[in-house]
Design an enzyme around this catalytic site. Structure first.
Site, PDB file in Angstrom:
ATOM      1  N   ASP A   1      36.808  59.401 -44.640  1.00 17.36           N
ATOM      2  CA  ASP A   1      37.041  60.255 -45.808  1.00 17.36           C
ATOM      3  C   ASP A   1      35.798  61.087 -46.072  1.00 17.36           C
ATOM      4  OD1 ASP A   1      39.614  59.208 -46.287  1.00 17.36           O
ATOM      5  OD2 ASP A   1      38.741  57.488 -47.345  1.00 17.36           O
ATOM      6  N   GLY A   2      35.985  62.248 -46.678  1.00 21.24           N
ATOM      7  CA  GLY A   2      34.863  63.100 -47.021  1.00 21.24           C
ATOM      8  C   GLY A   2      34.607  64.198 -46.014  1.00 21.24           C
ATOM      9  N   CYS A   3      35.437  64.260 -44.985  1.00 17.29           N
ATOM     10  CA  CYS A   3      35.294  65.308 -43.977  1.00 17.29           C
ATOM     11  C   CYS A   3      36.362  66.375 -44.219  1.00 17.29           C
ATOM     12  CB  CYS A   3      35.467  64.726 -42.572  1.00 17.29           C
ATOM     13  SG  CYS A   3      34.226  63.482 -42.161  1.00 17.29           S
ATOM     14  N   ALA A   4      36.012  67.619 -43.979  1.00 18.58           N
ATOM     15  CA  ALA A   4      36.957  68.714 -44.174  1.00 18.58           C
ATOM     16  C   ALA A   4      38.088  68.646 -43.150  1.00 18.58           C
ATOM     17  CB  ALA A   4      36.244  70.055 -44.073  1.00 18.58           C
ATOM     18  N   SER A   5      37.788  68.159 -41.968  1.00 18.04           N
ATOM     19  CA  SER A   5      38.806  68.023 -40.928  1.00 18.04           C
ATOM     20  C   SER A   5      39.164  66.546 -40.777  1.00 18.04           C
ATOM     21  CB  SER A   5      38.275  68.601 -39.604  1.00 18.04           C
ATOM     22  OG  SER A   5      37.046  68.013 -39.279  1.00 18.04           O
TER      23      SER A   5
END
Length: 136
Positions: free
Chosen positions: A48-52
């Site tokens: 979690d926390g990634c744009a992709s």
């Protein structure tokens, strides 16, 4: 404290003057990685926390840390490859001692990634450190 594989990346970056060449290099590192098996792309391995979309699958063998990973974005696959070079094959007890931000700064990545990508890299590093600390 970096692995030989990471030092090789640092040395390669020294020969690449333009950021665009470095960016392509990182993407090529990602392309060279084996894709993560779809069966391992589950909520437990998703970062979690990634744009992709990002998945990291850690493994501990003989007290040494390693992980495989994948992403739906080529630059992020490359960043995973760079992180694998930084962490793979370290003794589990040393993973938390790696100053990943300082090591990545040696590549100039901090200056050339978007805020979202930087947040994603931090999220991946946090996941790596968490898994290693739980295993230690």
């Amino acid at each position: 404290m970096a692995t030989e594989a990471f030092e090789d990346i640092v040395a390669d970056f020294e020969f690449l003057d333009e950021w665009e060449d470095r960016y392509r290099y990182v993407i090529d590192k990602g392309r060279a990685m084996e894709p993560l098996d779809d069966a391992l792309k589950v909520p437990a391995t998703k970062v979690d926390g990634c744009a992709s979309q990002v998945w990291l699958h850690p493994r501990i063998e003989d007290g040494r840390f390693g992980f495989d990973g994948d992403s739906d974005a080529m630059i992020v696959r490359g960043l995973i490859a760079v992180l694998r070079a930084l962490y793979n094959d370290l003794p589990v007890s040393q993973v938390g001692q790696v100053d990943a931000q300082a090591e990545l700064a040696r590549l100039g990545l901090n200056d050339h990634l978007s805020a979202q990508r930087s947040n994603g890299v931090r999220a991946m590093i946090e996941r790596i450190r968490l898994v290693a600390s739980e295993a230690a």
